[in-house]
Write a protein that holds these residues in place. Structure first.
Motif, PDB file in Angstrom:
ATOM      1  N   ILE A   2      38.268  20.498  35.600  1.00 45.48           N
ATOM      2  CA  ILE A   2      37.616  20.662  34.301  1.00 45.48           C
ATOM      3  C   ILE A   2      38.617  21.175  33.269  1.00 45.48           C
ATOM      4  O   ILE A   2      38.611  20.727  32.125  1.00 45.48           O
ATOM      5  N   ASN A   3      39.507  22.088  33.676  1.00 44.39           N
ATOM      6  CA  ASN A   3      40.524  22.582  32.747  1.00 44.39           C
ATOM      7  C   ASN A   3      41.469  21.464  32.304  1.00 44.39           C
ATOM      8  O   ASN A   3      41.862  21.411  31.141  1.00 44.39           O
ATOM      9  N   GLU A   4      41.834  20.561  33.226  1.00 40.27           N
ATOM     10  CA  GLU A   4      42.670  19.417  32.860  1.00 40.27           C
ATOM     11  C   GLU A   4      41.951  18.522  31.860  1.00 40.27           C
ATOM     12  O   GLU A   4      42.550  18.031  30.908  1.00 40.27           O
ATOM     13  N   GLY A  10      41.877  18.631  24.041  1.00 36.50           N
ATOM     14  CA  GLY A  10      42.446  19.570  23.086  1.00 36.50           C
ATOM     15  C   GLY A  10      41.401  20.444  22.414  1.00 36.50           C
ATOM     16  O   GLY A  10      41.523  20.794  21.245  1.00 36.50           O
ATOM     17  N   LEU A  11      40.374  20.830  23.167  1.00 32.87           N
ATOM     18  CA  LEU A  11      39.276  21.609  22.600  1.00 32.87           C
ATOM     19  C   LEU A  11      39.550  23.102  22.670  1.00 32.87           C
ATOM     20  O   LEU A  11      39.956  23.622  23.702  1.00 32.87           O
ATOM     21  N   SER A  12      39.295  23.778  21.577  1.00 34.58           N
ATOM     22  CA  SER A  12      39.335  25.239  21.561  1.00 34.58           C
ATOM     23  C   SER A  12      37.984  25.741  22.053  1.00 34.58           C
ATOM     24  O   SER A  12      37.051  24.963  22.248  1.00 34.58           O
ATOM     25  N   ASN A  13      37.860  27.048  22.218  1.00 34.49           N
ATOM     26  CA  ASN A  13      36.566  27.603  22.624  1.00 34.49           C
ATOM     27  C   ASN A  13      35.501  27.333  21.572  1.00 34.49           C
ATOM     28  O   ASN A  13      34.362  27.032  21.894  1.00 34.49           O
ATOM     29  N   LEU A  14      35.866  27.430  20.280  1.00 34.29           N
ATOM     30  CA  LEU A  14      34.928  27.111  19.205  1.00 34.29           C
ATOM     31  C   LEU A  14      34.536  25.632  19.258  1.00 34.29           C
ATOM     32  O   LEU A  14      33.369  25.280  19.069  1.00 34.29           O
ATOM     33  N   GLY A  15      35.520  24.784  19.553  1.00 33.82           N
ATOM     34  CA  GLY A  15      35.249  23.347  19.685  1.00 33.82           C
ATOM     35  C   GLY A  15      34.284  23.055  20.811  1.00 33.82           C
ATOM     36  O   GLY A  15      33.452  22.159  20.720  1.00 33.82           O
ATOM     37  N   LEU A  16      34.385  23.823  21.907  1.00 30.82           N
ATOM     38  CA  LEU A  16      33.458  23.648  23.029  1.00 30.82           C
ATOM     39  C   LEU A  16      32.031  24.008  22.621  1.00 30.82           C
ATOM     40  O   LEU A  16      31.082  23.306  22.958  1.00 30.82           O
TER      41      LEU A  16
END
Length: 167
Positions: A2-4, A10-16
Motif C-alpha cells: 500500500i505504501n508503494e 504522490g499523495l500527501s496525508n491531506l491528499g488522502l
C-alpha cells in the motif's frame, strides 16, 4: 504494498483525506489490496463484498484472486476489469476501459496473462489469454494483445504488433 501504491500516486496525508471524499483512483487500488488480503487469509465472503463495493464506487473490477505487486496505478478507473489469477509485477499502470483476462484457451494450466514490471496499458486495450508480457512494455490504446510480448517493446493495433523497442 500500500505504501508503494501511495508513493506512486504522490499523495500527501491531506491528499488522502481529500481523496476519501472525492473518489480518487487510489481508493480503488486500496479496495483491491484489502480484498486481496482477505482472500489470501481465507476469509470467506468479505473479499467479494469489497470487490463489489469497488465496482459500485469506482466502476472497476479487480479480482481479489489476482496478484499485482506494489506500485499499481489506475487512471480513470471506469471500465477496468482484471480477471482472477492474473499475475502482474511492480508499477503496473492501467488506463480506463482496459480488460485483462482469459480468452478461454489454456497452455500448461495457465489461462490468464502474466505481466512483467513497469508495464503501461493504454485506454481500451484488451490483454487476454495464457500469455507473457515482458518488463518495460507499453501497450497502445485500443490494442488487442493475445500473443507474448518481449521486454522493452511498444505494441499497438488489432491484433497488437511490435511497432518499436524502447531504448
Amino acid at each position: 504494498m500500500i505504501n508503494e501504491d501511495k508513493k506512486r500516486y504522490g499523495l500527501s496525508n491531506l491528499g488522502l483525506i481529500k481523496g476519501l471524499f472525492t473518489g480518487h483512483a487510489f481508493y480503488a487500488v486500496l479496495h483491491y489490496r484489502i480484498a486481496s488480503w482477505l482472500y489470501k487469509h481465507h476469509i470467506k465472503l468479505l473479499p467479494d463484498m469489497v470487490c463489489y463495493r469497488n465496482i459500485r464506487r469506482h466502476g472497476c473490477e479487480i479480482s481479489p484472486t489476482s496478484s499485482i505487486d506494489g506500485g499499481l496505478m489506475l487512471h480513470h478507473t471506469v471500465g477496468i476489469v482484471v480477471g482472477c489469477f492474473v499475475k502482474a509485477g511492480k508499477n503496473l499502470e492501467i488506463f480506463q476501459n482496459v480488460t485483462i483476462g482469459s480468452n478461454r484457451k489454456e497452455v500448461d494450466g495457465q489461462i490468464m496473462p502474466i505481466i512483467g514490471d513497469n508495464v503501461s496499458i493504454g485506454s481500451g486495450a484488451v490483454v487476454v489469454g495464457p500469455i507473457k508480457i515482458g518488463n518495460n512494455v507499453l501497450i497502445g490504446a485500443n490494442s488487442y494483445v493475445d500473443k507474448d510480448i518481449p521486454d522493452n517493446a511498444v505494441v499497438a493495433g488489432i491484433p497488437a504488433k511490435i511497432i518499436r523497442y524502447k531504448q
